[in-house]
Design an enzyme around this catalytic site. Sequence first.
Site, short mmCIF file in Angstrom:
data_model
loop_
_atom_site.label_atom_id
_atom_site.label_comp_id
_atom_site.label_asym_id
_atom_site.label_seq_id
_atom_site.Cartn_x
_atom_site.Cartn_y
_atom_site.Cartn_z
CG ASP A 8 -0.36 -0.08 2.53
OD1 ASP A 8 0.88 -0.13 2.62
OD2 ASP A 8 -1.10 -0.11 3.53
CE LYS B 234 3.06 -5.85 4.27
NZ LYS B 234 2.56 -4.65 5.01
CD GLU C 259 7.67 0.01 8.11
OE1 GLU C 259 7.90 1.12 7.56
OE2 GLU C 259 6.66 -0.67 7.85
#
Length: 282
Positions: free
Chosen positions: A63, A131, A200
């Site tokens: 995205d 995801k 992340e």
Amino acid sequence: MANPPDPTPGGVAAPPAPTARLTLTALAKMAAAGEKLAMLTAYDASFAGVCDRAGVDIVLVGDSLGMVIQGHPTTLPVELAHAIYHTRCVVAGCSRPLVLTDLPFGSFQTGPEDAFRAAAEALKAGAQMVKVEGGEWIAPTVAYLTTRGVPVCGHVGLTPQSVNALGGYRVQGKTADAAEAMIADAKALERAGAAMIVVECVPRELGARLTNECSVPIIGIGAGPDCSGQVLVIQDALGIQPGKAARFVRNFMTGSDGIAAAIGAYVAAVKDGSFPAPEHCF
């Protein structure tokens, strides 16, 4: 010199066998054997093909397209239809990498049924896995999807869809309590059936702990070199991101004679463990 392919009865050489697309089982075996997994984002057939030829293992239809393709300041405006369109483009352009698609903001947070409908659209478009961002709270949805045949990749740490709640793009898991909570989140996702987890923007030590304490591959982005693999936004890896590059980004165009060589250099650096280097870690 290699012998030419045997001709068919009509005298025409038989076409080469198509390359088999990597599966989750194959990727898990690679990670278990100690081979680092190389993932990059792609949003169209051309870049997907370059990734394929360079040996990228996983192509993520992220995205992040909301920022690098559409020009938005966050990923939040991306719609499911956008993700499906770009998934079809990527699938058409590559034959070896596993294709992973982000479920956009608002397509899965409202409940398992909505998440399944969104995931079904992604798989029909050719994705092999979806995801979702979030920790323990999203685990019931992950379980709902996986028991219905939808492979799921989790995403913990800095979750861009929660940028407003997080107060910006900040390193996560810096305190002992925050680190323990993130490990608990990752383990909850694994128990729910997630077959891979992206981590992340966390301290290197936490990335290593997550990799050691989870049995599924951990793919890092700003999470240190000890993860099972690495992912970058392809525009970041090619040095064409707007504004200042994040600390965990390396411009692989430097010293390369073209895009294909740069992506090949990224794959090689991930595989041999030289990326991320200490200067890319928190």
